[in-house]
Design an enzyme around this catalytic site. Structure first.
Site, PDB file in Angstrom:
ATOM      1  N   GLU A 194      -0.247   5.467  -1.050  1.00 60.30           N
ATOM      2  CA  GLU A 194      -0.279   4.157  -0.404  1.00 60.30           C
ATOM      3  C   GLU A 194      -1.627   3.455  -0.565  1.00 60.30           C
ATOM      4  OE1 GLU A 194       1.462   5.315   3.429  1.00 60.30           O
ATOM      5  OE2 GLU A 194       3.293   4.390   2.697  1.00 60.30           O
ATOM      6  N   GLU A 223       8.596  11.386  -0.323  1.00 59.98           N
ATOM      7  CA  GLU A 223       8.733  11.531   1.129  1.00 59.98           C
ATOM      8  C   GLU A 223      10.147  11.099   1.489  1.00 59.98           C
ATOM      9  OE1 GLU A 223       5.659   9.565   3.472  1.00 59.98           O
ATOM     10  OE2 GLU A 223       4.169  10.019   1.925  1.00 59.98           O
TER      11      GLU A 223
HETATM   12  C1  GAL Z   1       4.486   7.232   4.707  1.00 59.91           C
HETATM   13  C2  GAL Z   1       3.101   7.770   4.464  1.00 59.91           C
HETATM   14  C3  GAL Z   1       2.831   8.995   5.275  1.00 59.91           C
HETATM   15  C4  GAL Z   1       3.273   8.799   6.686  1.00 59.91           C
HETATM   16  C5  GAL Z   1       4.711   8.453   6.723  1.00 59.91           C
HETATM   17  C6  GAL Z   1       5.213   8.175   8.111  1.00 59.91           C
HETATM   18  O1  GAL Z   1       4.541   5.882   4.383  1.00 59.91           O
HETATM   19  O2  GAL Z   1       2.886   8.041   3.116  1.00 59.91           O
HETATM   20  O3  GAL Z   1       1.480   9.292   5.196  1.00 59.91           O
HETATM   21  O4  GAL Z   1       2.547   7.759   7.234  1.00 59.91           O
HETATM   22  O5  GAL Z   1       4.930   7.270   6.000  1.00 59.91           O
HETATM   23  O6  GAL Z   1       5.034   9.228   8.965  1.00 59.91           O
END
Ligand code: GAL
Length: 976
Positions: free
Chosen positions: A422, A492
């Site tokens: 990010e 993620e």
């Molecule tokens: C993503 C980010 C993580 C964390 C997650 C939400 O966008 O890469 O670091 O913030 O969202 O828990």
């Protein structure tokens, strides 16, 4: 009159703090290794410590050898001072906790001066040989270092190593090491990861002896040619020497290749060969894993095969020590991952402690090693001034890339480099990718923010919903040509905040169905709760931060104390490497009297290994009790292969009730990560159906004294509410539609879609009122008619309770129907009531753990036993939890309840309203009543705290429903 202006130069000692450069004085980065001959001295331990509120303390006299720090505090290194009683931690997700004015930082810049005096060990080889190095493995966020009064330099890059040459400065005794650490620096702009801001020297400090002629840096190239079954080894070294691998008969010069037949390294079989790199002055042990990572056929292929990543995102976390992790904690993480079928880790969002990667090499985990880079806070200003798109910062970015790659390049477990997280897009990222490609051609590059994949080798996304992932899997997502040719990863997904994540099984089925989808990494491994005397575990805002993001920092598969959450049990089941699908014989139903065998279809879902390490067992269970069990011969199927295996004949004479086959795959022998018998996978299927409870309505309601008696039940004649059943007191039995909203129910603010109108709380579903319309006691039933609705609107539900009895048991049938125009699903639909005492709970149905409609894969039908207290799931922020699904019957508090159909069971020592109001576990105070919910249905869980909500099939629609419970006294569990 002359006006004289006096300018105080606040910047004299802080220039480097706000300098975008990575620092000065540190040696070039190199591989991290433990030498066999060269001594090292750990400087971990108790240091002297002084905290100043600002960075402009001009007084650096503490670095002088004669300085008396006798009145300073003491602090543990590695450690964060804010977790050791000096100041406090701050949690923000992506907003910078200081004004965004890069590279400037606030005047309030907590600054920790650290001092340590040390002697060289008596056997320290020639102190003044000039080569010793002082290494810092991690300091947040910026440090300046002095040894014996000499300024060595300064550095940034919190989770990266920095070494200084110190040889000529060392003395046999009384060396004074002084380190000034600033919480904020220009580097903080590059370290905006979603986590606590925790300043300090949080990783090891080590003095390394470097012998004359010793190794400086080396690069192990160990590839595997799967067609030939051979490995090729070449070790490049700054200092020439020889490389030996006795087991392979290899003895070569550095820079020279050797080829030998080898067993390859993989996360499934992490075969390492011991070798030695010997130069004139030093022998360095090598742990060599032969493997080749390639982009081939549009896929990441390792050793010639595409792999499926079943991963997690791992932040380093310990509830007392923050990111200062000890080796045992790291090993615990790795063992927990292996035992839960996880095969991959993304080191979100920075290179981990180097020892963690050794563990990944040893135990076998694929690693995406991510650089310490995130500038997410710039999203607040449309990414204007983003350092990654500003050439002045490029040297700092390249320094970070180099420090990661050089440190970690010799780990076979590291199969992908990630540029960071990010950080928007920009020239700095392109420069990093270019540098990495030039240095290491053997690993693909990942960065999720590069949507067009200009700099990356894999199309990566986060939190995409199932439908989009399916489109990507089918190649229907369009996009630039380069991207379309690349494999896909969900770096993620399945945000594991609070109760959940839901929908894991459906993601996994998509990954299995579409080759391009090479799996994903659940967000995230562990809740970052901080142990707190008054709150249990603290989260954002608990330390008075002026800007914070609450419990968004508690979104892991492990609770802060590393107890696995139900989400981890679910993930383990969903990603199991062997699929066991039990099918009752189709012929049996056609030809009664004959006994054709039921079968189990076994599919090997490993990428590399056959099934020979596993043993298989079967059990035939009637009403949850094992009737017979045994072992099942299963061929050592190759990866991807399936076989239909016959189960034994159904035991004769056991056709009375519901029966199941349960088949398990267990470790045949112990491994490095689990003992023999450890369950790797299981499958279950019903053999014969359940008999639903039947109660003949033979009893008649009898009136007297304001009460109505019906079978074992006594009711209030005015309200129709049950008072006792078989002498067991019940309070407040009524329809219930509310659950204490989960983090996923609440959803992240930016996810709520105004088109869907007000959500549950907005409609008032948490404050339903029950209007009594009629109580009818006559014929064979007691019937109570009600309307359940919140103030302020027209929405409601009709609810009719109909009680009948055969004299011994009571049957309650609830008929309900929505009234008004419902546009939202219901949180839950069922009844709740209070019992005056309950402790032990027995049930037959899904267990042993919590399960909801879309988090139920790990729930197995069986006979289970627990206590009310143990049935609670300790989510850091209290919320709906602890339901057991598909319950046929349950016994608690002196009652037995049978469901028609099956139901979800919850029991707790507080009301839903109390659970809903609690902010921390310590807010939950057990009362005298145990509140029981018997649910006909619950809404799915989803992962809308940062991702999609429950799939439509898991919505609990407001529609007409009818469900029954049969109550009877059960003295065995009565504790009143
Ligand atoms: C993503 C980010 C993580 C964390 C997650 C939400 O966008 O890469 O670091 O913030 O969202 O828990």
């Amino acid at each position: 009159m002359s006006l004289r202006t006096r300018t105080v130069d606040h910047t004299r000692t802080v220039d480097h703090v706000e300098d975008v450069s990575p620092g000065s004085g540190a040696l070039p980065p190199r591989a991290w290794y433990a030498s066999s001959d060269a001594g090292s001295l750990s400087l971990n331990g108790t240091w002297r410590f002084r905290l100043s509120p600002t960075a402009d303390a001009e007084d650096d006299s503490f670095a002088a050898p004669a300085y008396d720090a006798g009145d300073w505090a003491e602090i543990s290194v590695p450690g964060h001072w804010v977790l050791q009683g000096h100041g406090s931690p701050v949690y923000t997700n992506h907003r910078y906790p200081f004004p965004v004015d890069p590279p400037r930082v606030p005047t309030e810049n907590p600054t920790g001066d650290h001092l340590r005096v040390f002697d060289l060990p008596a056997d320290w080889p020639t102190a003044a040989d000039g080569r010793a190095r002082l290494r810092f493995d991690g300091v947040e966020s910026c440090a300046r270092v002095w040894l014996n009064g000499t300024d060595l330099g300064d550095f940034k890059g919190s989770r990266l190593p920095h070494e200084f040459p110190v040889g000529p400065l060392l003395r046999a005794a009384g060396n004074v090491l002084a380190v000034r650490v600033h919480q904020w620096s220009a580097g903080s702009y590059l370290e905006d990861q979603d986590q606590w801001w925790l300043p300090g020297i949080f990783r090891d400090v080590t003095l390394l002896h470097r012998p004359a002629g010793g190794v400086v840096d080396f690069f192990v190239h160990a590839s595997y040619d799967h067609t030939a079954g051979e490995g090729t080894l070449r070790v490049d070294s700054d200092v020439a020497g020889r490389v030996t691998v006795p087991e392979l008969g290899i003895d070569i010069a550095t820079g020279e290749p050797a080829t030998a037949p080898v067993a390859p390294w993989s996360a499934e079989s992490p075969r390492l060969y011991d070798g030695v790199l010997a130069t004139g002055g030093e022998r360095v042990p090598l742990r060599i894993g032969f493997r080749t990572v390639e982009l081939s056929n549009g896929l990441i292929e390792i050793n010639g095969r595409p792999v499926l990543f079943k991963g997690v995102n791992r932040h380093e976390w310990h509830p007392e020590r923050g990111r200062a992790l000890d080796l045992d904690t790291m090993r615990r993480d790795v063992l927990l991952m292996k035992r839960h079928n996880i095969n991959a880790v993304r080191t979100s969002h920075y290179p981990p402690h180097p020892a963690f990667l050794d563990l990944c090499d040893t135990y076998g985990l694929w690693v995406i090693d991510e650089c310490d880079l995130e500038t997410h806070g710039f999203t607040e200003q449309g990414w204007r001034d983003n350092p990654v798109d500003d050439d002045r910062w490029t040297p700092a970015l390249l320094d970070r890339a180099a420090r990661m790659v050089e440190r970690d390049k010799n780990h076979p477990s590291v199969v992908v480099w990630s540029l960071g997280n990010e950080a928007g897009t920009g020239r700095g990222l392109t420069a990093m990718a270019g540098w990495i490609r030039a240095r290491d051609t053997s690993r693909p590059i990942h960065y999720e923010g590069d949507r067009d994949c200009r700099d990356t080798d894999v199309y990566s996304r986060m939190y995409a919903g199932h439908a989009e992932v399916e489109r990507i899997g089918r190649g229907l997502d369009g996009g630039p040509r380069r991207r379309r040719a690349l494999p896909f990863l969900l770096c993620e997904y399945a945000h594991a905040m609070g109760n959940g994540p839901g929908g894991l099984a459906e993601y996994q089925r998509l990954f299995e169905a579409h080759g391009r989808l090479q799996g994903g990494f659940v967000w995230e491994w562990i809740d970052h709760g901080i142990t707190h005397p008054g709150l249990g575990h603290a989260y954002g805002g608990d330390f008075g931060e002026e800007l914070h993001d609450g419990n968004f920092v508690c979104d892991g598969l492990l609770f802060p104390d590393r107890r696995p959450s139900p989400g981890l049990a679910e993930y383990k089941k969903v990603i199991e490497p062997v699929a066991l699908t039990v099918s009752p014989s189709r012929e049996r139903s056609r030809r009664p009297g004959t006994h054709p065998r039921d079968t189990v279809r076994v599919t090997n879902r490993y990428d590399f290994t056959d099934l020979s390490a596993l043993a298989f067992t079967w059990a035939y269970e009637a009403e949850g009790g094992t009737v017979r069990s045994g072992t099942l011969p299963v061929p050592a199927l190759a990866p991807g292969e399936s076989a239909e295996v016959e189960l034994p004949a159904v035991p004769a004479g056991d056709s009375a009730g519901e029966a199941h086959w349960t088949v398990r795959a267990v470790l045949a022998s112990g491994t490095a990560w689990a003992p023999p018998g450890h369950v790797v996978a299981w499958g279950q299927a019903p053999v014969s159906p359940r008999r639903v409870p039947y109660v003949a309505a033979t009893a008649r309601p009898a009136h007297g004294d304001g009460l109505v008696a019906l079978g074992p039940g006594v009711f209030d004649a005015r309200t129709g509410a049950p008072r006792t059943i078989g002498g067991v007191a019940l309070t407040g039995l009524r329809l219930d539609v509310w659950r204490a909203t989960t983090d996923n129910d609440d959803g992240a603010a930016w996810q709520s879609d105004p088109r869907h109108g007000p959500l549950w709380r907005g409609l008032g579903l948490h404050r339903m009122r029950h209007r009594l319309d009629a109580v009818e006691a006559g014929g064979d039933a007691l019937t109570v008619r009600t309307r359940v609705a919140p103030a302020g609107g027209e929405l409601g539900l009709s609810a009719v309770y109909r009680w009948t009895s055969d004299g011994d048991r009571l049957r309650l049938t609830v008929s309900t129907a929505p009234e008004g125009h419902w546009t939202v699903p219901l949180p839950r639909l069922g009844i709740r009531f209070g019992l005056s005492g309950a402790d032990r709970v027995r049930w037959y149905g899904g267990g042993p753990g919590e399960a909801y409609p879309d988090t139920r894969s790990a729930s197995a039908v069986g006979r289970w036993e627990s206590t009310v207290d143990d049935m609670q799931t300790p989510y850091v922020r209290p919320q709906e939890n602890g339901a057991r699904i598909d319950v046929r019957w349950a016994e608690l508090g002196g009652l037995r309840v049978e469901g028609d159909p099956v139901f979800l069971l919850t029991a707790r020592r507080w009301t839903t309203e109390q659970l809903d109001a609690a902010a921390h576990r310590t807010d939950l105070v057990p009362g005298d009543t145990v509140w029981v919910n018997l649910d006909h249905g619950q809404h799915g869980i989803g992962s809308q705290s940062c991702g999609p909500g429950p799939l439509p099939r898991y919505h609990l629609r407001a529609e007409p429903a009818e469900f029954s419970f049969v109550f009877s006294p059960h003295p065995g569990t009565h504790l009143a």
